[in-house]
Design an enzyme around this catalytic site. Structure first.
Site, PDB file in Angstrom:
ATOM      1  N   THR A 221       0.817  -1.210   0.000  1.00 34.29           N
ATOM      2  CA  THR A 221       0.000   0.000   0.000  1.00 34.29           C
ATOM      3  C   THR A 221       0.856   1.267   0.000  1.00 34.29           C
ATOM      4  OG1 THR A 221      -1.528   1.259   1.407  1.00 34.29           O
ATOM      5  CG2 THR A 221      -0.081  -0.252   2.528  1.00 34.29           C
ATOM      6  N   ASP A 222       0.254   2.372  -0.443  1.00 36.54           N
ATOM      7  CA  ASP A 222       0.953   3.662  -0.376  1.00 36.54           C
ATOM      8  C   ASP A 222       1.021   4.204   1.054  1.00 36.54           C
ATOM      9  OD1 ASP A 222      -1.725   4.353  -0.040  1.00 36.54           O
ATOM     10  OD2 ASP A 222      -1.770   5.851  -1.642  1.00 36.54           O
ATOM     11  N   GLU A 223       0.243   3.592   1.973  1.00 36.47           N
ATOM     12  CA  GLU A 223       0.217   4.123   3.346  1.00 36.47           C
ATOM     13  C   GLU A 223       1.554   3.948   4.058  1.00 36.47           C
ATOM     14  OE1 GLU A 223      -3.207   3.578   5.720  1.00 36.47           O
ATOM     15  OE2 GLU A 223      -4.552   3.621   4.004  1.00 36.47           O
TER      16      GLU A 223
ATOM     17  N   TYR B  95      -1.944  -0.323  11.002  1.00 32.35           N
ATOM     18  CA  TYR B  95      -2.066  -1.030   9.715  1.00 32.35           C
ATOM     19  C   TYR B  95      -0.863  -0.711   8.831  1.00 32.35           C
ATOM     20  CZ  TYR B  95      -3.335  -1.550   4.782  1.00 32.35           C
ATOM     21  OH  TYR B  95      -3.308  -1.845   3.436  1.00 32.35           O
TER      22      TYR B  95
ATOM     23  N   LYS C  80       2.141  -3.173   7.398  1.00 30.61           N
ATOM     24  CA  LYS C  80       2.423  -3.368   5.964  1.00 30.61           C
ATOM     25  C   LYS C  80       3.876  -2.965   5.667  1.00 30.61           C
ATOM     26  CE  LYS C  80       0.046  -4.526   3.027  1.00 30.61           C
ATOM     27  NZ  LYS C  80      -0.351  -5.857   2.476  1.00 30.61           N
TER      28      LYS C  80
HETATM   29  P1  NAD Z   1      -9.687  -7.277   2.267  1.00 30.49           P
HETATM   30  O1  NAD Z   1      -9.680  -6.977   3.725  1.00 30.49           O
HETATM   31  O2  NAD Z   1     -10.894  -6.982   1.471  1.00 30.49           O
HETATM   32  O3  NAD Z   1      -9.369  -8.842   2.043  1.00 30.49           O
HETATM   33  C1  NAD Z   1      -8.367  -9.506   2.748  1.00 30.49           C
HETATM   34  C2  NAD Z   1      -8.491 -10.992   2.460  1.00 30.49           C
HETATM   35  O4  NAD Z   1      -7.437 -11.667   3.160  1.00 30.49           O
HETATM   36  C3  NAD Z   1      -9.801 -11.625   2.953  1.00 30.49           C
HETATM   37  O5  NAD Z   1     -10.310 -12.519   1.994  1.00 30.49           O
HETATM   38  C4  NAD Z   1      -9.403 -12.353   4.226  1.00 30.49           C
HETATM   39  O6  NAD Z   1     -10.231 -13.473   4.509  1.00 30.49           O
HETATM   40  C5  NAD Z   1      -7.979 -12.778   3.871  1.00 30.49           C
HETATM   41  N1  NAD Z   1      -7.152 -12.995   5.068  1.00 30.49           N
HETATM   42  C6  NAD Z   1      -6.998 -12.161   6.132  1.00 30.49           C
HETATM   43  N2  NAD Z   1      -6.176 -12.724   7.043  1.00 30.49           N
HETATM   44  C7  NAD Z   1      -5.768 -13.911   6.512  1.00 30.49           C
HETATM   45  C8  NAD Z   1      -4.892 -14.933   6.966  1.00 30.49           C
HETATM   46  N3  NAD Z   1      -4.263 -14.853   8.142  1.00 30.49           N
HETATM   47  N4  NAD Z   1      -4.697 -16.011   6.169  1.00 30.49           N
HETATM   48  C9  NAD Z   1      -5.331 -16.113   4.973  1.00 30.49           C
HETATM   49  N5  NAD Z   1      -6.189 -15.187   4.514  1.00 30.49           N
HETATM   50  C10 NAD Z   1      -6.394 -14.098   5.269  1.00 30.49           C
HETATM   51  O7  NAD Z   1      -8.399  -6.556   1.682  1.00 30.49           O
HETATM   52  P2  NAD Z   1      -8.202  -5.821   0.265  1.00 30.49           P
HETATM   53  O8  NAD Z   1      -8.722  -4.458   0.364  1.00 30.49           O
HETATM   54  O9  NAD Z   1      -8.670  -6.734  -0.790  1.00 30.49           O
HETATM   55  O10 NAD Z   1      -6.607  -5.719   0.235  1.00 30.49           O
HETATM   56  C11 NAD Z   1      -5.823  -6.761  -0.323  1.00 30.49           C
HETATM   57  C12 NAD Z   1      -4.364  -6.377  -0.223  1.00 30.49           C
HETATM   58  O11 NAD Z   1      -4.137  -5.177  -0.949  1.00 30.49           O
HETATM   59  C13 NAD Z   1      -3.892  -6.098   1.197  1.00 30.49           C
HETATM   60  O12 NAD Z   1      -2.597  -6.612   1.344  1.00 30.49           O
HETATM   61  C14 NAD Z   1      -3.881  -4.588   1.305  1.00 30.49           C
HETATM   62  O13 NAD Z   1      -2.920  -4.149   2.218  1.00 30.49           O
HETATM   63  C15 NAD Z   1      -3.520  -4.204  -0.113  1.00 30.49           C
HETATM   64  N6  NAD Z   1      -4.009  -2.888  -0.569  1.00 30.49           N
HETATM   65  C16 NAD Z   1      -5.331  -2.558  -0.447  1.00 30.49           C
HETATM   66  C17 NAD Z   1      -5.787  -1.331  -0.958  1.00 30.49           C
HETATM   67  C18 NAD Z   1      -7.240  -0.930  -0.862  1.00 30.49           C
HETATM   68  O14 NAD Z   1      -7.567   0.215  -1.197  1.00 30.49           O
HETATM   69  N7  NAD Z   1      -8.146  -1.799  -0.458  1.00 30.49           N
HETATM   70  C19 NAD Z   1      -4.882  -0.461  -1.570  1.00 30.49           C
HETATM   71  C20 NAD Z   1      -3.523  -0.826  -1.661  1.00 30.49           C
HETATM   72  C21 NAD Z   1      -3.110  -2.055  -1.182  1.00 30.49           C
HETATM   73  O1  DAU Z   2      -4.143   3.988   0.458  1.00 31.18           O
HETATM   74  C1  DAU Z   2      -4.359   2.607   0.371  1.00 31.18           C
HETATM   75  C2  DAU Z   2      -5.204   2.167   1.532  1.00 31.18           C
HETATM   76  O2  DAU Z   2      -6.517   2.650   1.298  1.00 31.18           O
HETATM   77  C3  DAU Z   2      -5.213   0.648   1.733  1.00 31.18           C
HETATM   78  O3  DAU Z   2      -3.927   0.224   2.040  1.00 31.18           O
HETATM   79  C4  DAU Z   2      -6.186   0.258   2.838  1.00 31.18           C
HETATM   80  O4  DAU Z   2      -6.259  -1.145   2.947  1.00 31.18           O
HETATM   81  C5  DAU Z   2      -7.547   0.809   2.493  1.00 31.18           C
HETATM   82  O5  DAU Z   2      -8.465   0.512   3.519  1.00 31.18           O
HETATM   83  C6  DAU Z   2      -7.480   2.318   2.268  1.00 31.18           C
HETATM   84  O6  DAU Z   2      -7.184   3.020   3.504  1.00 31.18           O
HETATM   85  P1  DAU Z   2      -7.944   4.389   3.891  1.00 31.18           P
HETATM   86  O7  DAU Z   2      -7.849   4.560   5.347  1.00 31.18           O
HETATM   87  O8  DAU Z   2      -7.512   5.500   3.019  1.00 31.18           O
HETATM   88  O9  DAU Z   2      -9.445   3.966   3.427  1.00 31.18           O
HETATM   89  P2  DAU Z   2     -10.884   4.159   4.111  1.00 31.18           P
HETATM   90  O10 DAU Z   2     -11.880   3.762   3.068  1.00 31.18           O
HETATM   91  O11 DAU Z   2     -10.975   3.524   5.445  1.00 31.18           O
HETATM   92  O12 DAU Z   2     -10.957   5.726   4.289  1.00 31.18           O
HETATM   93  C7  DAU Z   2     -10.807   6.623   3.193  1.00 31.18           C
HETATM   94  C8  DAU Z   2     -10.864   8.020   3.736  1.00 31.18           C
HETATM   95  O13 DAU Z   2     -12.194   8.262   4.196  1.00 31.18           O
HETATM   96  C9  DAU Z   2      -9.962   8.252   4.932  1.00 31.18           C
HETATM   97  O14 DAU Z   2      -9.444   9.575   4.864  1.00 31.18           O
HETATM   98  C10 DAU Z   2     -10.889   8.119   6.138  1.00 31.18           C
HETATM   99  C11 DAU Z   2     -12.216   8.626   5.588  1.00 31.18           C
HETATM  100  N1  DAU Z   2     -13.431   7.999   6.182  1.00 31.18           N
HETATM  101  C12 DAU Z   2     -13.507   6.645   6.241  1.00 31.18           C
HETATM  102  C13 DAU Z   2     -14.605   6.037   6.791  1.00 31.18           C
HETATM  103  C14 DAU Z   2     -14.694   4.530   6.875  1.00 31.18           C
HETATM  104  C15 DAU Z   2     -14.466   8.794   6.637  1.00 31.18           C
HETATM  105  O15 DAU Z   2     -14.408  10.047   6.556  1.00 31.18           O
HETATM  106  N2  DAU Z   2     -15.559   8.197   7.174  1.00 31.18           N
HETATM  107  C16 DAU Z   2     -15.669   6.837   7.293  1.00 31.18           C
HETATM  108  O16 DAU Z   2     -16.692   6.348   7.835  1.00 31.18           O
END
Ligand code: NAD
Ligand code: DAU
Length: 377
Positions: free
Chosen positions: A148-150, A174, A178
């Site tokens: 992730t970019d975080e 988180y 990562k």
């Molecule tokens: P998600 O939370 O939707 O899904 C995570 C999946 O991993 C689920 O299916 C869960 O059951 C599985 N899992 C969790 N713990 C596990 C374990 N111990 N063993 C096996 N499986 C397990 O997550 P996502 O949003 O699909 O993110 C996927 C990946 O991409 C993550 O590594 C996250 O850090 C990265 N990422 C997410 C975003 C985003 O915006 N969602 C952006 C950049 C990177």
């Molecule tokens: O940048 C990549 C990341 O983006 C991933 O690595 C994470 O897995 C993914 O969850 C996401 O993180 P964020 O914290 O940016 O996403 P989230 O959807 O939780 O929140 C997006 C923005 O919205 C953040 O600034 C917090 C705000 N927010 C979120 C929620 C859930 C609100 O204002 N209200 C809310 O109820």
């Protein structure tokens, strides 16, 4: 049934499989569907099925001979080693993680366990397996770590976007977990020669996004006339990428990326949270013209901010674009419209994932965040 009759190309039927971890989650399930649709060969999905993992996401491929599901934990070293030994994969694509920042603030333990210990278990098994390979099989093996970019922390309004050499400065539990996993991957490349690559992507959105995250939560709440909880002043900036574009970037890195390299992935769509929520409300006004909650923007409620909230993320994806030729296909406008349409057409999916434990999470996260009147924020 032979491969041709089953509609599988010979190449796909004979290709070595890839392992995907976390394939039942948001990005992983979109990836598995894209991978199979593109005829890229067999895929083994190792997923623990936490609250975020949903087999319904992959119901359409459950009987595909190229799809195998293994229910298990990435921290289970024995199981992971057995999957490598049984399936002899050409790559592992590591998506599995605890992924929600707010959950990491209220309970960091699971994040350290899965994101750090789990990545370590995979690296250990991948290295042992890699050491058994020779010739072409060894040459082509890859470990692709999805990150992730975080990990880069937060940006000021005028700062340039994150690039691959931006120093790590993770701010949430988180992000720290990562970052730790990225460092482990880097060490396995440098110390043991494991051919691993890392992708650091910005915020994704699209189908199968769990409604604890901003975009699906707002769509889900707005349809029910519930408050739309905007943290703080809503001026935090995220750089949004349609999930299928992320999946295609991962395929590109797998095919063309150089072992040991990191690639940033992003769509160049910086938006404030308030902009995003207002755009979603306008889309719902248009797509649900008879909604009793129109205009949906009246549901916006400012609530207490996220502790340690990162102000701005932005990704510089020029390395991926220039060196590997990837480009995002979806604009934010077209992607967001598709996403809202998907949620409107899949209300049952939302119902299934928002019962029971989901309600407990909503009470825990939002119960203590009372509405904050505008002007007193
Ligand atoms: P998600 O939370 O939707 O899904 C995570 C999946 O991993 C689920 O299916 C869960 O059951 C599985 N899992 C969790 N713990 C596990 C374990 N111990 N063993 C096996 N499986 C397990 O997550 P996502 O949003 O699909 O993110 C996927 C990946 O991409 C993550 O590594 C996250 O850090 C990265 N990422 C997410 C975003 C985003 O915006 N969602 C952006 C950049 C990177
Ligand atoms: O940048 C990549 C990341 O983006 C991933 O690595 C994470 O897995 C993914 O969850 C996401 O993180 P964020 O914290 O940016 O996403 P989230 O959807 O939780 O929140 C997006 C923005 O919205 C953040 O600034 C917090 C705000 N927010 C979120 C929620 C859930 C609100 O204002 N209200 C809310 O109820």
């Amino acid at each position: 049934m032979d491969a041709v009759k089953a509609g599988i190309s010979q190449t796909a039927a004979t290709a070595a499989p890839v392992i995907v971890t976390g394939g039942a989650g948001f990005i992983g399930s979109n990836f598995v569907l894209e991978w199979l649709a593109a005829g890229k060969g067999p895929v083994i999905n190792l997923d623990k099925l936490t609250y975020a993992g949903n087999p319904e996401n992959l119901a359409s491929v459950a009987n595909d001979p190229n799809y195998t599901f293994v229910h298990g934990d990435i921290c289970d070293g024995e199981l992971v080693a057995k999957i490598f030994a049984d399936h002899k994969p050409r790559a592992i694509l590591h998506f599995a993680a605890e992924s929600h920042v707010d959950r990491s603030i209220l309970g960091p333990e699971a994040f350290l366990k899965t994101n750090i210990d789990g990545t370590f278990a995979l690296l250990k098994a991948a290295r042992a397996y890699y050491d058994t390979l020779a010739g072409e099989e060894k040459e082509r093996f890859r470990f692709l770590h999805v990150s992730t970019d975080e990990v880069y922390g937060t940006l000021e309004p005028e700062d340039p976007a994150f690039h691959e050499n931006t120093p790590y400065a993770p701010n949430s539990p988180y992000a720290a977990s990562k970052a730790a996993s990225d460092h482990l991957v880097r060490a396995w490349v440098h110390t043991y020669g494991l051919p691993a690559m890392i992708t650091n992507c910005s915020n994704n959105y699209g189908p199968h996004h769990f409604p604890e995250k901003l975009i699906p939560l707002m769509i889900s709440n707005a349809q029910k006339g519930k408050p739309l909880p905007v943290y703080g002043d809503g001026q935090q900036v995220r750089d949004w990428l349609y999930v299928v574009d992320h999946c295609k970037a991962i395929m590109t890195v797998l095919e063309k990326g150089k072992p040991g390299e990191t690639y940033n992935v992003g769509g160049g769509n910086q938006r404030t949270n308030l902009d995003v929520v207002n755009t979603l409300c306008a889309l719902l006004d248009e797509l649900v013209p008879d909604s009793p909650y129109k205009p949906h923007a009246q549901l916006i409620t400012y609530v207490a901010d996220r502790p340690g909230h990162d102000r701005r993320y932005a990704i510089d994806a020029r390395k991926l674009e220039g060196e590997l030729g990837w480009r995002a296909q979806e604009s934010f406008e077209t992607g967001l419209r598709k996403t809202v349409e998907w949620y409107l057409a899949n209300k049952e999916w939302v119902e299934h994932v928002t019962s029971g434990a989901y309600q407990q999470w909503m009470d825990k996260n939002y119960g203590s965040r009372e509405a904050v009147a505008e002007g007193t924020r």
